[in-house]
Structures are given as C-alpha cells and as structure tokens.
Design a protein around this motif. Structure first.
Motif, mmCIF file in Angstrom:
data_model
loop_
_atom_site.group_PDB
_atom_site.id
_atom_site.type_symbol
_atom_site.label_atom_id
_atom_site.label_comp_id
_atom_site.label_asym_id
_atom_site.label_seq_id
_atom_site.Cartn_x
_atom_site.Cartn_y
_atom_site.Cartn_z
ATOM 1 N N LEU A 218 0.809 -1.223 0.000
ATOM 2 C CA LEU A 218 0.000 0.000 0.000
ATOM 3 C C LEU A 218 0.844 1.276 0.000
ATOM 4 C CD1 LEU A 218 -3.018 -0.873 2.324
ATOM 5 C CD2 LEU A 218 -2.892 -0.877 -0.174
ATOM 6 N N PRO A 219 1.949 1.347 0.759
ATOM 7 C CA PRO A 219 2.766 2.568 0.676
ATOM 8 C C PRO A 219 3.253 2.853 -0.736
ATOM 9 C CG PRO A 219 3.371 1.307 2.617
ATOM 10 C CD PRO A 219 2.440 0.441 1.825
ATOM 11 N N ALA A 220 3.610 1.810 -1.485
ATOM 12 C CA ALA A 220 4.035 2.013 -2.868
ATOM 13 C C ALA A 220 2.883 2.537 -3.717
ATOM 14 C CB ALA A 220 4.573 0.700 -3.447
ATOM 15 N N VAL A 221 1.680 2.000 -3.487
ATOM 16 C CA VAL A 221 0.504 2.475 -4.221
ATOM 17 C C VAL A 221 0.219 3.935 -3.885
ATOM 18 C CG1 VAL A 221 -1.978 2.136 -4.583
ATOM 19 C CG2 VAL A 221 -0.478 0.154 -4.331
ATOM 20 N N LEU A 222 0.378 4.301 -2.615
ATOM 21 C CA LEU A 222 0.156 5.686 -2.209
ATOM 22 C C LEU A 222 1.145 6.626 -2.893
ATOM 23 C CD1 LEU A 222 -0.572 5.245 1.596
ATOM 24 C CD2 LEU A 222 -2.152 6.122 -0.123
ATOM 25 N N PHE A 223 2.392 6.199 -3.009
ATOM 26 C CA PHE A 223 3.371 7.035 -3.704
ATOM 27 C C PHE A 223 2.999 7.199 -5.169
ATOM 28 C CE2 PHE A 223 7.180 6.948 -6.475
ATOM 29 C CZ PHE A 223 7.581 8.257 -6.276
ATOM 30 N N ILE A 224 2.604 6.128 -5.819
ATOM 31 C CA ILE A 224 2.259 6.185 -7.241
ATOM 32 C C ILE A 224 1.046 7.085 -7.478
ATOM 33 C CG2 ILE A 224 1.445 4.834 -9.211
ATOM 34 C CD1 ILE A 224 3.109 2.493 -8.085
ATOM 35 N N THR A 225 0.001 6.911 -6.663
ATOM 36 C CA THR A 225 -1.195 7.728 -6.839
ATOM 37 C C THR A 225 -0.919 9.187 -6.486
ATOM 38 O OG1 THR A 225 -1.908 7.075 -4.601
ATOM 39 C CG2 THR A 225 -2.816 5.846 -6.466
ATOM 40 N N GLY A 226 -0.140 9.417 -5.421
ATOM 41 C CA GLY A 226 0.202 10.785 -5.054
ATOM 42 C C GLY A 226 1.040 11.465 -6.125
ATOM 43 N N ALA A 227 2.017 10.743 -6.677
ATOM 44 C CA ALA A 227 2.844 11.305 -7.742
ATOM 45 C C ALA A 227 2.006 11.571 -8.994
ATOM 46 C CB ALA A 227 3.995 10.346 -8.070
ATOM 47 N N THR A 228 1.028 10.716 -9.258
ATOM 48 C CA THR A 228 0.142 10.921 -10.410
ATOM 49 C C THR A 228 -0.668 12.202 -10.261
ATOM 50 O OG1 THR A 228 -0.044 8.528 -10.763
ATOM 51 C CG2 THR A 228 -1.729 9.923 -11.774
ATOM 52 N N VAL A 229 -1.212 12.429 -9.063
ATOM 53 C CA VAL A 229 -1.971 13.655 -8.806
ATOM 54 C C VAL A 229 -1.083 14.877 -8.993
ATOM 55 C CG1 VAL A 229 -3.196 14.996 -7.047
ATOM 56 C CG2 VAL A 229 -3.610 12.532 -7.258
ATOM 57 N N TRP A 230 0.115 14.831 -8.425
ATOM 58 C CA TRP A 230 1.039 15.962 -8.537
ATOM 59 C C TRP A 230 1.417 16.217 -9.991
ATOM 60 C CZ3 TRP A 230 6.255 15.334 -10.138
ATOM 61 C CH2 TRP A 230 6.998 16.511 -10.128
ATOM 62 N N TRP A 231 1.702 15.168 -10.743
ATOM 63 C CA TRP A 231 2.122 15.327 -12.143
ATOM 64 C C TRP A 231 1.008 15.906 -12.982
ATOM 65 C CZ3 TRP A 231 6.213 15.832 -14.949
ATOM 66 C CH2 TRP A 231 6.128 15.655 -16.320
ATOM 67 N N LYS A 232 -0.210 15.446 -12.813
ATOM 68 C CA LYS A 232 -1.334 15.955 -13.593
ATOM 69 C C LYS A 232 -1.614 17.409 -13.261
ATOM 70 C CE LYS A 232 -3.631 11.571 -14.611
ATOM 71 N NZ LYS A 232 -3.455 11.762 -16.090
ATOM 72 N N ARG A 233 -1.473 17.789 -11.988
ATOM 73 C CA ARG A 233 -1.667 19.187 -11.628
ATOM 74 C C ARG A 233 -0.574 20.060 -12.223
ATOM 75 N NH1 ARG A 233 -3.565 19.127 -5.234
ATOM 76 N NH2 ARG A 233 -5.638 18.264 -5.615
ATOM 77 N N THR A 234 0.649 19.541 -12.249
ATOM 78 C CA THR A 234 1.763 20.285 -12.840
ATOM 79 C C THR A 234 1.550 20.472 -14.329
ATOM 80 O OG1 THR A 234 3.275 19.368 -11.171
ATOM 81 C CG2 THR A 234 4.254 20.327 -13.145
ATOM 82 N N GLN A 235 1.099 19.414 -15.014
ATOM 83 C CA GLN A 235 0.852 19.500 -16.449
ATOM 84 C C GLN A 235 -0.275 20.485 -16.758
ATOM 85 O OE1 GLN A 235 3.738 18.171 -17.514
ATOM 86 N NE2 GLN A 235 2.599 17.266 -19.219
ATOM 87 N N LYS A 236 -1.287 20.487 -15.904
ATOM 88 C CA LYS A 236 -2.420 21.395 -16.106
ATOM 89 C C LYS A 236 -1.987 22.842 -15.977
ATOM 90 C CE LYS A 236 -7.136 22.320 -14.528
ATOM 91 N NZ LYS A 236 -8.203 21.933 -13.563
ATOM 92 N N LYS A 237 -1.117 23.125 -14.981
ATOM 93 C CA LYS A 237 -0.623 24.482 -14.817
ATOM 94 C C LYS A 237 0.296 24.891 -15.963
ATOM 95 C CE LYS A 237 -0.890 24.482 -9.762
ATOM 96 N NZ LYS A 237 -0.147 24.619 -8.487
#
Length: 237
Positions: A218-237
């Motif tokens: 689960l910690p690995a999944v949390l990192f992947i999902t958290g990084a995905t959220v951050w990356w998509k927000r960065t791309q949107k900006k």
C-alpha cells in the motif's frame, strides 16, 4: 477576541478546511516529503512484502535446519538479500540509521496526510470510498481512501521503523515513567510491542500472512497515486 478567532478557526476546520493557511502549509510538507522519499518508500514497501513468508519458506527449504551439501538454497539467498535491503538498505549500521531517518519522514507524511485528508463535515463520507470521476480526481480519491483505511498500519510501521533504528529514545521514555526497576511491564511498552507484532504480522495464520503481503504494498501504491496527482496538476498548470 481570542475566543472569537479560535471559534471561527474551528468552524472553518470543520466546514471548509481547504481555506485554512495551516492546511496549505501541511499540504506542501506532505507533497514534497512524499516526492523526496517516494522511491525509498517503494523499496521498503516491496522488500517488506517480499519477506513476509521468510519463516515459512526457511522451514520448508531447510526442514532440519541444516544447510545441504549443495549449498544454501538460491531462494533463501534472494530472500535474505531482501531482508538486508529492508532492514539495512544493504549498508550495515549506516543503512539502519538511514532507515530510521526515512521512517521519521514517513511518520511526518502520515501525520500531515491525516490532517489533509479531512475534507469538511459535508463531504467526509465521500472521502472514505473511491469515487468514479475523471482520471485526475480518481487518483486523488484512490490516494485519499487508501491513506485513510491504512492509517493505523502506516503509522505503526513508521513508529516501529524508528524504534528498530533508534531504540534509545524509546527506552528512555519507558524508564522515565517507570520508577520500579523490578517491574517488567513499563508504561507504554505494551503499545510498542503490539505495534511490532503489527509490523511483522505475528499473529493469525496463512490468511494474515497473505493479507500482510498485500498491505505491505500500500505505501508504494500511495506514492504512485500521489505522484500521479502531482504530475497531472503540474501539467495542467
């Protein structure tokens, strides 16, 4: 005036926590700590799951406890490599200390994530489940739901990880509140022992071991999902 500001701040926390400056600060701490130690979390997560069946596999391959003439079974060699990676980062005592520092960072991530998770009184039930929505929001809901339901495990793993690397502060704390040197049940020590059992899954049978393999990822999944959220927000900006 102070009581009025305190009441107003409490109401904002209950109903509109997103507007609180403290939440924004903690969000940044949570975000950048997660990105900084993300790969470390993945390594510890995967290696921890890989060694859950260490005792069972050792008994199966070495039923009499003796190493055969053909040498140490290759499966156990790989398994012990994962154990050393999980415990010491393949670096001996220095790796153990680094592991402890990493566990401190993970504990901060868990605590800040707990504060950030609260979405407000009207929407908290929705944050308990994964909502069907657009891809960016789906990753956020998945990250939030997994973080909430695995909170006890994540915090327990981080605390015990700190203890394994730096037991001295824990021992000082237990002894500080125990004035009887002949007392073997020091205040608070039982909670730590319970967290250690929780860390390794030292209870139950095969079903618990199998569950611990899944929970350990689960910690690995949390990192992947958290990084995905951050990356998509960065791309949107």
């Amino acid at each position: 005036i102070g009581n009025s500001m305190s009441t107003k701040g409490w109401r904002r926390w209950v109903y509109r926590p997103q507007a609180l400056p403290l939440r924004r600060v903690l969000y940044q701490v949570h975000l950048w700590l997660g990105i900084t130690v993300g790969l470390y979390v993945v390594v510890i997560s995967v290696s921890g799951s890989a060694v859950v069946f260490r005792r069972e596999l050792t008994r199966w391959l070495l039923p009499d406890g003796n190493i055969p003439n053909t040498g140490y079974p290759w499966a156990l060699v790989i398994l012990e490599w994962f154990v050393d990676l999980h415990d010491n980062l393949l670096s001996g005592s220095i790796g153990r200390d680094l592991n402890g520092v990493g566990a401190v960072f993970v504990a901060v991530i868990v605590l800040t994530g707990t504060f950030i998770w609260w979405p407000g009184r009207q929407r908290w039930k929705q944050s308990l489940m994964v909502q069907r929505t657009q891809a960016r929001r789906f990753s956020w809901h998945l990250h939030s739901a997994i973080g909430f339901w695995s909170l006890i495990f994540l915090f327990g793993w981080s605390v015990t990880g700190i203890y394994f690397a730096f037991p001295e502060p824990f021992e000082w704390f237990f002894n500080r509140f125990d004035q009887d040197p002949s007392d073997f049940q020091r205040p608070g020590e039982g909670i730590l022992l319970m967290l250690i059992d929780l860390h390794f899954g030292r209870f139950g049978g095969l079903a618990i071991r199998t569950l611990w393999v899944i929970l350990g990822l689960l910690p690995a999944v949390l990192f992947i999902t958290g990084a995905t959220v951050w990356w998509k927000r960065t791309q949107k900006k």
